[in-house]
Design a protein around this motif. Sequence first.
Motif, PDB file in Angstrom:
ATOM      1  N   LEU A 231       0.963  -1.221   0.314  1.00  8.72           N
ATOM      2  CA  LEU A 231      -0.381  -0.097   0.003  1.00  8.72           C
ATOM      3  C   LEU A 231       1.165   1.341  -0.040  1.00  8.72           C
ATOM      4  O   LEU A 231       0.372   2.254  -0.678  1.00  8.72           O
ATOM      5  CB  LEU A 231      -1.015  -0.072   1.489  1.00  8.72           C
ATOM      6  CG  LEU A 231      -1.919  -1.160   1.453  1.00  8.72           C
ATOM      7  CD1 LEU A 231      -2.635  -1.177   2.219  1.00  8.72           C
ATOM      8  CD2 LEU A 231      -2.671  -1.108  -0.088  1.00  8.72           C
ATOM      9  N   ASP A 232       2.320   1.426   1.022  1.00  5.75           N
ATOM     10  CA  ASP A 232       2.569   2.420   1.069  1.00  5.75           C
ATOM     11  C   ASP A 232       3.379   3.013  -0.546  1.00  5.75           C
ATOM     12  O   ASP A 232       3.745   3.580  -1.329  1.00  5.75           O
ATOM     13  CB  ASP A 232       3.657   2.014   2.068  1.00  5.75           C
ATOM     14  CG  ASP A 232       3.258   2.323   3.286  1.00  5.75           C
ATOM     15  OD1 ASP A 232       2.722   2.802   3.475  1.00  5.75           O
ATOM     16  OD2 ASP A 232       3.913   1.767   4.372  1.00  5.75           O
ATOM     17  N   LEU A 233       3.827   1.539  -1.200  1.00  5.93           N
ATOM     18  CA  LEU A 233       4.691   1.863  -2.957  1.00  5.93           C
ATOM     19  C   LEU A 233       3.405   2.329  -3.950  1.00  5.93           C
ATOM     20  O   LEU A 233       3.671   2.903  -5.333  1.00  5.93           O
ATOM     21  CB  LEU A 233       5.361   0.591  -3.103  1.00  5.93           C
ATOM     22  CG  LEU A 233       6.033  -0.116  -2.384  1.00  5.93           C
ATOM     23  CD1 LEU A 233       6.727  -0.976  -2.655  1.00  5.93           C
ATOM     24  CD2 LEU A 233       7.499   1.035  -2.413  1.00  5.93           C
ATOM     25  N   LEU A 234       2.150   2.072  -3.766  1.00  4.86           N
ATOM     26  CA  LEU A 234       1.023   2.105  -4.877  1.00  4.86           C
ATOM     27  C   LEU A 234       0.656   3.704  -5.368  1.00  4.86           C
ATOM     28  O   LEU A 234       0.250   4.559  -3.935  1.00  4.86           O
ATOM     29  CB  LEU A 234      -0.190   1.321  -4.859  1.00  4.86           C
ATOM     30  CG  LEU A 234      -0.022  -0.559  -4.838  1.00  4.86           C
ATOM     31  CD1 LEU A 234      -0.432  -1.048  -4.559  1.00  4.86           C
ATOM     32  CD2 LEU A 234       0.278  -0.510  -6.093  1.00  4.86           C
ATOM     33  N   VAL A 235       0.505   4.365  -6.434  1.00  4.95           N
ATOM     34  CA  VAL A 235       0.161   5.079  -6.605  1.00  4.95           C
ATOM     35  C   VAL A 235      -0.950   5.318  -7.289  1.00  4.95           C
ATOM     36  O   VAL A 235      -0.926   4.235  -8.170  1.00  4.95           O
ATOM     37  CB  VAL A 235       0.811   6.730  -6.670  1.00  4.95           C
ATOM     38  CG1 VAL A 235       1.697   6.630  -6.206  1.00  4.95           C
ATOM     39  CG2 VAL A 235       1.157   5.977  -8.211  1.00  4.95           C
TER      40      VAL A 235
ATOM     41  N   SER B  17      -3.314   9.626 -11.096  1.00  5.43           N
ATOM     42  CA  SER B  17      -3.538  11.092 -10.291  1.00  5.43           C
ATOM     43  C   SER B  17      -2.034  10.777 -10.077  1.00  5.43           C
ATOM     44  O   SER B  17      -0.866  11.986 -10.037  1.00  5.43           O
ATOM     45  CB  SER B  17      -4.408  12.103  -9.764  1.00  5.43           C
ATOM     46  OG  SER B  17      -4.128  10.960  -8.387  1.00  5.43           O
ATOM     47  N   LYS B  18      -1.661   9.834 -10.077  1.00  6.63           N
ATOM     48  CA  LYS B  18       0.152   9.780  -9.176  1.00  6.63           C
ATOM     49  C   LYS B  18       0.223  10.515  -7.610  1.00  6.63           C
ATOM     50  O   LYS B  18       0.968   9.678  -7.565  1.00  6.63           O
ATOM     51  CB  LYS B  18       0.883  10.554  -9.804  1.00  6.63           C
ATOM     52  CG  LYS B  18       0.837  10.070 -11.681  1.00  6.63           C
ATOM     53  CD  LYS B  18       1.696   8.738 -12.034  1.00  6.63           C
ATOM     54  CE  LYS B  18       2.038   8.368 -13.456  1.00  6.63           C
ATOM     55  NZ  LYS B  18       0.699   7.305 -13.759  1.00  6.63           N
ATOM     56  N   SER B  19      -1.575  10.046  -7.592  1.00  5.49           N
ATOM     57  CA  SER B  19      -1.235  10.072  -6.077  1.00  5.49           C
ATOM     58  C   SER B  19      -2.145   9.866  -5.013  1.00  5.49           C
ATOM     59  O   SER B  19      -1.564   7.861  -5.492  1.00  5.49           O
ATOM     60  CB  SER B  19      -2.929  11.469  -5.843  1.00  5.49           C
ATOM     61  OG  SER B  19      -3.936  10.932  -6.300  1.00  5.49           O
ATOM     62  N   ARG B  20      -0.954   9.763  -4.153  1.00  2.78           N
ATOM     63  CA  ARG B  20      -1.222   7.965  -2.798  1.00  2.78           C
ATOM     64  C   ARG B  20      -2.613   8.041  -2.307  1.00  2.78           C
ATOM     65  O   ARG B  20      -3.612   8.779  -2.759  1.00  2.78           O
ATOM     66  CB  ARG B  20      -0.824   8.726  -1.500  1.00  2.78           C
ATOM     67  CG  ARG B  20       0.599   9.470  -0.921  1.00  2.78           C
ATOM     68  CD  ARG B  20       1.262   9.231   0.001  1.00  2.78           C
ATOM     69  NE  ARG B  20       0.698   8.389   1.257  1.00  2.78           N
ATOM     70  CZ  ARG B  20       1.563   7.505   0.863  1.00  2.78           C
ATOM     71  NH1 ARG B  20       2.941   7.230   0.036  1.00  2.78           N
ATOM     72  NH2 ARG B  20       1.432   6.184   2.453  1.00  2.78           N
ATOM     73  N   LEU B  21      -2.855   6.688  -1.792  1.00  5.38           N
ATOM     74  CA  LEU B  21      -3.914   6.598  -1.936  1.00  5.38           C
ATOM     75  C   LEU B  21      -4.198   5.718  -0.394  1.00  5.38           C
ATOM     76  O   LEU B  21      -3.203   5.949  -0.058  1.00  5.38           O
ATOM     77  CB  LEU B  21      -3.747   4.618  -2.534  1.00  5.38           C
ATOM     78  CG  LEU B  21      -4.196   4.803  -3.562  1.00  5.38           C
ATOM     79  CD1 LEU B  21      -3.916   3.164  -4.821  1.00  5.38           C
ATOM     80  CD2 LEU B  21      -5.064   5.449  -5.018  1.00  5.38           C
ATOM     81  N   SER B  22      -5.436   5.437  -0.145  1.00  5.69           N
ATOM     82  CA  SER B  22      -6.348   5.757   1.304  1.00  5.69           C
ATOM     83  C   SER B  22      -6.225   4.352   1.262  1.00  5.69           C
ATOM     84  O   SER B  22      -8.103   4.244  -0.007  1.00  5.69           O
ATOM     85  CB  SER B  22      -6.425   6.643   1.924  1.00  5.69           C
ATOM     86  OG  SER B  22      -7.647   7.106   1.561  1.00  5.69           O
TER      87      SER B  22
END
Length: 62
Positions: A13-17, A21-26
């Motif tokens: 999860l820390d690696l995925l964007v 949008s290339k933004s972080r995911l929650s």
Amino acid sequence: MDEKLSKVDPKLLDLLVCPLSKSRLSLNRETNELISQKAQLAYPIRDGIPIMLISEARKIED
């Protein structure tokens, strides 16, 4: 929480964007989805595997 839902590795999860949008995911544990606030998309997690395809994502309605 549904026992059939598989856990996703927190390191993954820390690696995925978001591919758009290339933004972080929650992580939304209730819907078992990865959420991109910037793109307003929710990516499903199936059998513990995030499906990171824009065509598979659900548009988040405000």
